[in-house]
Design a protein around this motif. Structure first.
Motif, PDB file in Angstrom:
ATOM      1  N   PHE A  31       0.849  -1.224   0.177  1.00  0.00           N
ATOM      2  CA  PHE A  31       0.035   0.093  -0.225  1.00  0.00           C
ATOM      3  C   PHE A  31       0.847   1.071  -0.112  1.00  0.00           C
ATOM      4  O   PHE A  31       1.762   1.470   0.634  1.00  0.00           O
ATOM      5  N   SER A  32       0.430   2.309  -0.787  1.00  0.00           N
ATOM      6  CA  SER A  32       1.301   3.573  -0.721  1.00  0.00           C
ATOM      7  C   SER A  32       0.398   4.603  -1.199  1.00  0.00           C
ATOM      8  O   SER A  32      -0.517   4.414  -1.985  1.00  0.00           O
ATOM      9  N   HIS A  33       0.650   6.000  -0.867  1.00  0.00           N
ATOM     10  CA  HIS A  33      -0.213   6.940  -1.433  1.00  0.00           C
ATOM     11  C   HIS A  33       0.827   7.437  -2.542  1.00  0.00           C
ATOM     12  O   HIS A  33       2.038   7.355  -2.607  1.00  0.00           O
ATOM     13  N   GLY A  34       0.069   8.097  -3.422  1.00  0.00           N
ATOM     14  CA  GLY A  34       0.884   8.530  -4.849  1.00  0.00           C
ATOM     15  C   GLY A  34       0.108   9.816  -5.282  1.00  0.00           C
ATOM     16  O   GLY A  34      -0.894  10.208  -4.912  1.00  0.00           O
ATOM     17  N   TYR A  61       5.755   8.589  -4.554  1.00  0.00           N
ATOM     18  CA  TYR A  61       4.683   7.839  -3.736  1.00  0.00           C
ATOM     19  C   TYR A  61       5.493   7.818  -2.597  1.00  0.00           C
ATOM     20  O   TYR A  61       6.608   7.882  -2.349  1.00  0.00           O
ATOM     21  N   LYS A  62       4.617   7.356  -1.644  1.00  0.00           N
ATOM     22  CA  LYS A  62       5.010   7.312  -0.184  1.00  0.00           C
ATOM     23  C   LYS A  62       4.385   5.946   0.407  1.00  0.00           C
ATOM     24  O   LYS A  62       2.990   5.787   0.503  1.00  0.00           O
ATOM     25  N   PRO A  63       5.185   4.853   0.656  1.00  0.00           N
ATOM     26  CA  PRO A  63       4.535   3.772   1.256  1.00  0.00           C
ATOM     27  C   PRO A  63       3.804   3.758   2.604  1.00  0.00           C
ATOM     28  O   PRO A  63       4.127   4.578   3.343  1.00  0.00           O
ATOM     29  N   ILE A  64       2.484   3.074   2.462  1.00  0.00           N
ATOM     30  CA  ILE A  64       1.996   3.294   3.855  1.00  0.00           C
ATOM     31  C   ILE A  64       2.489   2.336   5.014  1.00  0.00           C
ATOM     32  O   ILE A  64       2.420   0.995   4.820  1.00  0.00           O
ATOM     33  N   MET A  65       3.425   2.717   5.716  1.00  0.00           N
ATOM     34  CA  MET A  65       4.404   1.932   6.542  1.00  0.00           C
ATOM     35  C   MET A  65       3.698   0.914   7.541  1.00  0.00           C
ATOM     36  O   MET A  65       4.213  -0.250   7.595  1.00  0.00           O
ATOM     37  N   ASN A  66       2.631   1.196   8.051  1.00  0.00           N
ATOM     38  CA  ASN A  66       2.057   0.533   9.277  1.00  0.00           C
ATOM     39  C   ASN A  66       0.992  -0.461   8.586  1.00  0.00           C
ATOM     40  O   ASN A  66       0.376  -1.231   9.355  1.00  0.00           O
ATOM     41  N   LYS A  67       0.681  -0.564   7.160  1.00  0.00           N
ATOM     42  CA  LYS A  67      -0.166  -1.238   6.482  1.00  0.00           C
ATOM     43  C   LYS A  67       0.583  -2.204   5.261  1.00  0.00           C
ATOM     44  O   LYS A  67       0.001  -3.277   5.322  1.00  0.00           O
TER      45      LYS A  67
END
Length: 486
Positions: A31-34, A61-67
């Motif tokens: 999962f990541s935000h983009g 993009y930025k990974p959703i680290m806790n997911k």
């Protein structure tokens, strides 16, 4: 407002849906935000990098680290303080032997590698394609180097058999006499000889220590100082080596004549890599795919470094430098990535050392350029652990966005793949979103704060989306970057 009236302009896409992970191959665990970046200033991208973002072409993009299944931590190496390890030194010596003489090291079968995955392969990093890609670009593949520890071996002489010995001595006339020659010393075991030499060395050191206390020696000369990284890189290279390694600075955005002239050679390296490592058919790695992945950039000015050549390895090193302006003054940040033919892993590791040395060289022109960013460090993926061997290095805490030494982080990551790396419970995000109304948006070619936009667009339901975006980029970037609103 950005310096000189220049703005970064982005479209935010969120990140609720899972997609295939490039590390563990989970079909929908990543999962990541983009967001799509139409243009971006150097400073904005630097600040985004320091909040866990990175880019593939114009897609940021930025990974959703806790997911996400394989948390990806931003890692940077202190280039000015980097000292090559014993493995790095061996690697550089191998590269130099090949450059000077064309000598290829003899290596034993690599152990512990994944089935069907060469040890020197570039690891694929999954990047979520934007749901509404403005240019319909496929961002499903993002590459990263995965090298394995050096496995240097030396040639050993095969033991001779009694039959071999007999054949060698058939024409030799034996000396007269009986038994062992009394004039020759007794045969001794190699183990005893090594032990004796070791004792002699220890005695010699003790004698030198005693003499130094009586007659102190002058301060160490420069020749006794540890060798620098640059010295290891140039060590044993003759004036006229068999192969040469050149670095050329070629502007890729906007494309220069030199970039256009070298484009096809670089594309062929990328194509061969995709076919050999990722088993792509010949028609899949297209020129447009190569261009949008490795050449396109939203940054003001981008440069493409070409390194030629390891003959049939054709090792191509690409640097994307983020420059403040067209007068080619280097900014305080440099990001390097490598695309290469399936070569031996010692060439990959050797290239990383050379890039760190190149960062140090550029730092002489731009004092702020002191870090070498290696992209993402994935502690849960064995093939990505090599990045942690380039020390001193830091990892970015995914909650406080502060840098901590990797030595402090590894024990926590050994317990859990995702971890708040900053142990200080009171520490927080210094650039956390505080005022949503101050977030800048671009609406109908007009720049305005979100508070003014909300008044104009009464009844708009995008407040949660804008708030999520601003929280991810932070208050500072949210007040500089323009968020496009249709």
């Amino acid at each position: 407002m950005a310096a000189g009236g220049s703005y970064s302009i982005v479209e935010y896409f969120g990140g609720d849906d899972g997609y295939r992970c490039g590390y563990c191959k989970h079909e929908n665990g990543n999962f990541s935000h983009g967001m799509w970046s139409h243009t971006m200033t150097v400073q904005d991208y630097q600040d985004l990098i320091d909040r866990g973002w990175r880019r593939s072409g114009k897609y940021v993009y930025k990974p959703i680290m806790n997911k996400t299944c394989c948390p990806q931590y931003t890692i940077r190496c202190h280039a000015l303080n980097f000292h090559p390890s014993k493995t790095h030194k061996k690697t550089l010596k191998k590269v130099n032997r090949f450059l000077s003489k064309g000598e290829m090291p003899v290596e034993k079968h690599d152990e512990g590698q994944h089935e069907g995955e060469p040890m020197d392969s570039v690891h694929e990093e999954g990047v979520q394609p934007p749901p509404q890609d403005p240019l319909k670009i496929d961002h499903s593949e993002v590459l990263d180097i995965s090298t394995s520890p050096d496995t240097d071996t030396t040639n050993s002489t095969a033991p001779t058999t009694p039959r071999d010995d007999a054949e060698k001595t058939t024409n030799v006339t034996p000396k007269p006499g009986k038994g062992v020659d009394p004039n020759r010393p007794l045969c001794r075991k190699a183990k005893d000889l090594r032990k004796e030499r070791r004792l002699q060395k220890e005695q010699q050191k003790q004698q030198e220590a005693v003499s130094s206390t009586v007659n102190p020696a002058p301060s160490k000369s420069s020749s006794n100082q540890p060798k620098s990284l640059e010295e290891f890189i140039t060590e044993s290279l003759p004036n006229d080596p068999l192969h040469r390694l050149e670095v050329r600075l070629v502007r890729s955005n906007p494309p220069s004549p030199q970039f256009k002239a070298s484009f096809d050679a670089s594309y062929q390296v990328y194509k061969l890599y995709q076919m050999a490592i990722h088993k792509d058919p010949p028609d899949k790695p297209t020129e447009s795919q190569f261009k949008r992945f490795l050449c396109d950039s939203p940054l003001e000015v981008s440069f493409f470094f070409l390194s030629f050549k390891y003959i049939y390895f054709k090792h191509t090193i690409r640097f994307s430098l983020f420059l403040k302006s067209c007068n080619v003054k280097l900014s305080g940040y440099m990001f390097c990535s490598i695309t290469h033919m399936p070569a031996k892993h010692y060439f990959c590791s050797g290239s990383l050392c050379r890039e760190i040395a190149f960062t140090r060289q550029l730092q002489q022109q731009s004092p702020k350029l002191s870090y070498y960013y290696l992209g993402f460090y994935v502690h849960s993926c064995p093939k990505m652990l090599y990045k942690g061997q380039y020390r001193p290095s830091d990892l970015l805490c995914p909650e406080t966005y502060t840098w901590l030494t990797i030595e402090r982080c590894i024990p926590r990551l050994d317990i859990s793949a995702y971890s708040r790396l900053n142990e200080n419970a009171r520490a927080g995000d210094a650039r956390a979103l505080k005022e949503l109304g101050r977030v800048l948006v671009l609406h109908r070619r007009t720049v305005m704060p979100y508070a003014a936009y909300a008044r104009k667009r009464k009844g708009s339901n995008d407040e949660k989306e804008v708030e999520q975006y601003a929280s991810l980029v932070g208050q500072t970037c949210a007040e500089r970057i323009l968020l496009y609103r249709a």
